[in-house]
Design a protein around this motif. Sequence first.
Motif, PDB file in Angstrom:
ATOM      1  N   GLY A   1     -59.147 -41.629  19.833  1.00  0.00           N
ATOM      2  CA  GLY A   1     -58.387 -41.485  21.064  1.00  0.00           C
ATOM      3  C   GLY A   1     -58.981 -42.223  22.246  1.00  0.00           C
ATOM      4  O   GLY A   1     -58.644 -41.943  23.397  1.00  0.00           O
ATOM      5  N   LYS A   2     -59.847 -43.195  21.965  1.00  0.00           N
ATOM      6  CA  LYS A   2     -60.524 -43.936  23.026  1.00  0.00           C
ATOM      7  C   LYS A   2     -59.534 -44.625  23.964  1.00  0.00           C
ATOM      8  O   LYS A   2     -59.767 -44.717  25.172  1.00  0.00           O
ATOM      9  CB  LYS A   2     -61.469 -44.969  22.419  1.00  0.00           C
ATOM     10  CG  LYS A   2     -62.201 -45.844  23.414  1.00  0.00           C
ATOM     11  CD  LYS A   2     -63.130 -46.818  22.704  1.00  0.00           C
ATOM     12  CE  LYS A   2     -63.852 -47.730  23.691  1.00  0.00           C
ATOM     13  NZ  LYS A   2     -64.773 -48.667  22.996  1.00  0.00           N
ATOM     14  N   TYR A   3     -58.412 -45.102  23.412  1.00  0.00           N
ATOM     15  CA  TYR A   3     -57.467 -45.876  24.214  1.00  0.00           C
ATOM     16  C   TYR A   3     -56.288 -45.047  24.720  1.00  0.00           C
ATOM     17  O   TYR A   3     -55.471 -45.547  25.494  1.00  0.00           O
ATOM     18  CB  TYR A   3     -56.942 -47.061  23.402  1.00  0.00           C
ATOM     19  CG  TYR A   3     -58.010 -48.089  23.115  1.00  0.00           C
ATOM     20  CD1 TYR A   3     -58.304 -49.083  24.024  1.00  0.00           C
ATOM     21  CD2 TYR A   3     -58.753 -48.040  21.938  1.00  0.00           C
ATOM     22  CE1 TYR A   3     -59.302 -50.018  23.779  1.00  0.00           C
ATOM     23  CE2 TYR A   3     -59.752 -48.965  21.676  1.00  0.00           C
ATOM     24  CZ  TYR A   3     -60.019 -49.951  22.599  1.00  0.00           C
ATOM     25  OH  TYR A   3     -61.006 -50.860  22.361  1.00  0.00           O
ATOM     26  N   LEU A   4     -56.198 -43.804  24.305  1.00  0.00           N
ATOM     27  CA  LEU A   4     -55.094 -42.968  24.754  1.00  0.00           C
ATOM     28  C   LEU A   4     -55.219 -42.687  26.248  1.00  0.00           C
ATOM     29  O   LEU A   4     -56.299 -42.349  26.733  1.00  0.00           O
ATOM     30  CB  LEU A   4     -55.069 -41.664  23.965  1.00  0.00           C
ATOM     31  CG  LEU A   4     -53.749 -40.887  23.959  1.00  0.00           C
ATOM     32  CD1 LEU A   4     -52.636 -41.735  23.357  1.00  0.00           C
ATOM     33  CD2 LEU A   4     -53.907 -39.602  23.192  1.00  0.00           C
ATOM     34  N   ASP A   5     -54.126 -42.828  26.988  1.00  0.00           N
ATOM     35  CA  ASP A   5     -54.068 -42.628  28.442  1.00  0.00           C
ATOM     36  C   ASP A   5     -54.773 -43.722  29.226  1.00  0.00           C
ATOM     37  O   ASP A   5     -54.913 -43.619  30.456  1.00  0.00           O
ATOM     38  CB  ASP A   5     -54.637 -41.264  28.854  1.00  0.00           C
ATOM     39  CG  ASP A   5     -53.693 -40.126  28.500  1.00  0.00           C
ATOM     40  OD1 ASP A   5     -52.476 -40.346  28.556  1.00  0.00           O
ATOM     41  OD2 ASP A   5     -54.169 -39.029  28.174  1.00  0.00           O
ATOM     42  N   ALA A   6     -55.217 -44.769  28.535  1.00  0.00           N
ATOM     43  CA  ALA A   6     -55.841 -45.890  29.248  1.00  0.00           C
ATOM     44  C   ALA A   6     -54.803 -46.583  30.126  1.00  0.00           C
ATOM     45  O   ALA A   6     -53.636 -46.699  29.753  1.00  0.00           O
ATOM     46  CB  ALA A   6     -56.436 -46.883  28.253  1.00  0.00           C
ATOM     47  N   GLU A   7     -55.225 -47.035  31.308  1.00  0.00           N
ATOM     48  CA  GLU A   7     -54.319 -47.775  32.189  1.00  0.00           C
ATOM     49  C   GLU A   7     -54.160 -49.205  31.673  1.00  0.00           C
ATOM     50  O   GLU A   7     -55.119 -49.817  31.186  1.00  0.00           O
ATOM     51  CB  GLU A   7     -54.856 -47.787  33.614  1.00  0.00           C
ATOM     52  CG  GLU A   7     -54.852 -46.426  34.278  1.00  0.00           C
ATOM     53  CD  GLU A   7     -55.265 -46.498  35.743  1.00  0.00           C
ATOM     54  OE1 GLU A   7     -55.243 -47.613  36.312  1.00  0.00           O
ATOM     55  OE2 GLU A   7     -55.611 -45.445  36.303  1.00  0.00           O
ATOM     56  N   ILE A   8     -52.950 -49.705  31.769  1.00  0.00           N
ATOM     57  CA  ILE A   8     -52.617 -51.015  31.230  1.00  0.00           C
ATOM     58  C   ILE A   8     -52.036 -51.901  32.326  1.00  0.00           C
ATOM     59  O   ILE A   8     -51.221 -51.455  33.130  1.00  0.00           O
ATOM     60  CB  ILE A   8     -51.587 -50.906  30.082  1.00  0.00           C
ATOM     61  CG1 ILE A   8     -52.179 -50.143  28.900  1.00  0.00           C
ATOM     62  CG2 ILE A   8     -51.091 -52.277  29.652  1.00  0.00           C
ATOM     63  CD1 ILE A   8     -53.282 -50.878  28.173  1.00  0.00           C
TER      64      ILE A   8
ATOM     65  N   ALA B   1     -61.723 -46.813  14.111  1.00  0.00           N
ATOM     66  CA  ALA B   1     -62.413 -45.590  14.540  1.00  0.00           C
ATOM     67  C   ALA B   1     -62.116 -45.283  16.002  1.00  0.00           C
ATOM     68  O   ALA B   1     -61.933 -44.124  16.390  1.00  0.00           O
ATOM     69  CB  ALA B   1     -63.919 -45.741  14.325  1.00  0.00           C
ATOM     70  N   ASP B   2     -62.055 -46.340  16.843  1.00  0.00           N
ATOM     71  CA  ASP B   2     -61.736 -46.140  18.255  1.00  0.00           C
ATOM     72  C   ASP B   2     -60.320 -45.602  18.430  1.00  0.00           C
ATOM     73  O   ASP B   2     -60.066 -44.742  19.280  1.00  0.00           O
ATOM     74  CB  ASP B   2     -61.868 -47.459  19.019  1.00  0.00           C
ATOM     75  CG  ASP B   2     -63.312 -47.884  19.190  1.00  0.00           C
ATOM     76  OD1 ASP B   2     -64.199 -47.013  19.099  1.00  0.00           O
ATOM     77  OD2 ASP B   2     -63.559 -49.082  19.409  1.00  0.00           O
TER      78      ASP B   2
ATOM     79  N   GLU C   1     -48.919 -43.430  23.657  1.00  0.00           N
ATOM     80  CA  GLU C   1     -48.981 -43.088  22.237  1.00  0.00           C
ATOM     81  C   GLU C   1     -49.538 -44.271  21.466  1.00  0.00           C
ATOM     82  O   GLU C   1     -49.291 -45.432  21.806  1.00  0.00           O
ATOM     83  CB  GLU C   1     -47.590 -42.729  21.719  1.00  0.00           C
ATOM     84  CG  GLU C   1     -47.547 -42.263  20.277  1.00  0.00           C
ATOM     85  CD  GLU C   1     -46.141 -41.913  19.827  1.00  0.00           C
ATOM     86  OE1 GLU C   1     -45.988 -41.457  18.674  1.00  0.00           O
ATOM     87  OE2 GLU C   1     -45.185 -42.110  20.617  1.00  0.00           O
ATOM     88  N   ILE C   2     -50.303 -43.984  20.430  1.00  0.00           N
ATOM     89  CA  ILE C   2     -50.830 -45.027  19.550  1.00  0.00           C
ATOM     90  C   ILE C   2     -50.447 -44.673  18.123  1.00  0.00           C
ATOM     91  O   ILE C   2     -50.744 -43.581  17.644  1.00  0.00           O
ATOM     92  CB  ILE C   2     -52.359 -45.165  19.653  1.00  0.00           C
ATOM     93  CG1 ILE C   2     -52.765 -45.468  21.098  1.00  0.00           C
ATOM     94  CG2 ILE C   2     -52.861 -46.265  18.715  1.00  0.00           C
ATOM     95  CD1 ILE C   2     -54.265 -45.492  21.314  1.00  0.00           C
ATOM     96  N   ILE C   3     -49.781 -45.590  17.466  1.00  0.00           N
ATOM     97  CA  ILE C   3     -49.376 -45.391  16.084  1.00  0.00           C
ATOM     98  C   ILE C   3     -50.092 -46.431  15.239  1.00  0.00           C
ATOM     99  O   ILE C   3     -49.936 -47.637  15.460  1.00  0.00           O
ATOM    100  CB  ILE C   3     -47.851 -45.534  15.919  1.00  0.00           C
ATOM    101  CG1 ILE C   3     -47.126 -44.564  16.851  1.00  0.00           C
ATOM    102  CG2 ILE C   3     -47.442 -45.305  14.471  1.00  0.00           C
ATOM    103  CD1 ILE C   3     -45.636 -44.760  16.889  1.00  0.00           C
ATOM    104  N   SER C   4     -50.905 -45.985  14.299  1.00  0.00           N
ATOM    105  CA  SER C   4     -51.648 -46.911  13.458  1.00  0.00           C
ATOM    106  C   SER C   4     -51.178 -46.809  12.016  1.00  0.00           C
ATOM    107  O   SER C   4     -50.752 -45.765  11.551  1.00  0.00           O
ATOM    108  CB  SER C   4     -53.150 -46.634  13.540  1.00  0.00           C
ATOM    109  OG  SER C   4     -53.441 -45.325  13.092  1.00  0.00           O
ATOM    110  N   ASP C   5     -51.260 -47.930  11.343  1.00  0.00           N
ATOM    111  CA  ASP C   5     -50.875 -48.003   9.940  1.00  0.00           C
ATOM    112  C   ASP C   5     -51.782 -49.001   9.247  1.00  0.00           C
ATOM    113  O   ASP C   5     -51.563 -50.214   9.305  1.00  0.00           O
ATOM    114  CB  ASP C   5     -49.407 -48.433   9.812  1.00  0.00           C
ATOM    115  CG  ASP C   5     -48.962 -48.557   8.355  1.00  0.00           C
ATOM    116  OD1 ASP C   5     -49.653 -47.988   7.487  1.00  0.00           O
ATOM    117  OD2 ASP C   5     -47.947 -49.220   8.108  1.00  0.00           O
ATOM    118  N   LYS C   6     -52.821 -48.469   8.604  1.00  0.00           N
ATOM    119  CA  LYS C   6     -53.800 -49.294   7.908  1.00  0.00           C
ATOM    120  C   LYS C   6     -54.436 -50.288   8.878  1.00  0.00           C
ATOM    121  O   LYS C   6     -55.201 -49.916   9.743  1.00  0.00           O
ATOM    122  CB  LYS C   6     -53.161 -49.978   6.707  1.00  0.00           C
ATOM    123  CG  LYS C   6     -52.697 -48.999   5.640  1.00  0.00           C
ATOM    124  CD  LYS C   6     -52.101 -49.706   4.438  1.00  0.00           C
ATOM    125  CE  LYS C   6     -51.650 -48.704   3.400  1.00  0.00           C
ATOM    126  NZ  LYS C   6     -51.034 -49.347   2.215  1.00  0.00           N
TER     127      LYS C   6
END
Length: 276
Positions: free
Chosen positions: A89-96, A84-85, A120-125
Motif C-alpha cells: 500500500g505504499k502508493y495508495l493515497d499518494a498525490e499525483i 511488494a510496494d 485504487e491499485i489493481i495488480s495482476d502478476k
Amino acid sequence: MKNIPENLQTHLTSDATNLVKCLLVKLSNETEIGFTESDIEFEYEGVIYKPFSGFNLDKLNYRLNANQEAQIYTCFDDFEISQADIISGKYLDAEIEIFSVNISNLSSGKIILQTGFVAEIISDKEKFFFKIEGFASKLKKIITQYYSKQCRAKFGDAKCGKDLEDYKYTGSVTESINNYSFKDTSREEEDYYFNYGVIKFLSGQNLGIKYDVRKFRDEVIELLLPSKFSIQTGDEYEIYVGCDKEFSTCISKFNNAINFRGEPSVPGSEKLLRGF
C-alpha cells in the motif's frame, strides 16, 4: 482551460515540439518519485525523472471537471516500483501530478494535465493499474454511518466481536439433491441455524470453494446460488453460522447485544408519518 506559460505557448506554436509527459508521485512520507516517457533521465524542480519503459500516458482520458478520473496502466520495473510496494500500500493515497514539459528547454515551465490521488491499485502478476481520482472526489466519501434497525457489522468482524471459529462446524454430504442443496443427516442443529452462513467444501469437485447459505431446514443445506460443480455424496465441508442482523437474533442466538451495531428502537418512516 489549462494554464500554459508564455514561453511554452510559443514553443507549442512552432513547427516541431519536444514535449514529453511526466508523472510526479508524492508519497505520504513526502518522498517524491518522478517518471517520464522520455528516453533520457532529467531533473525538474528538484526531482529526478527516470525513463520508464512500461510507462505510457497516451491513452489517458483527461477530464476537466471536478470528478476527473484516469487510469495509468504499466508494468513493474526494477528501479522504483516493486510488487511488494504495491501490496504494502505504499502508493495508495499518494498525490499525483501529470504534466508535460519541453525536454529541450525545461525552464520554459510545464502544462499540468491532471492532478489527483491514487484511489485504487489493481495488480495482476507483472502488470498494475493506478486509478487516479480528482481531489474533489474525497468530498463524496461517507465519513459517518447511516442509522439502521439492522446491525451494520459483519458477523465475526472486529465490531461484532464474535470469533467465527467458535461457530464453525464440519460435516459431509449424505444425500445430494441438486446443485443448490444437499442433506447431511448428522446435523443436529435446530432449523434455520445456518441461515445466512457460509459453507466451504473440503473435498470433492467443489474443493476450496465457498458458497453463501440461503437456508438450513430438516437437515438440508440450501445454497444461495448453485454450486459450480456437482455436489456428491461423501463430499466433506465446513460451515459457519450466519446472522440475519436482527437485534432479537443478536440476543437469543449470540448473546451479543452489547456489540449490536444498529438502532432497533428508532421509529420507522410509517410511525413518523403517524406522529407516533
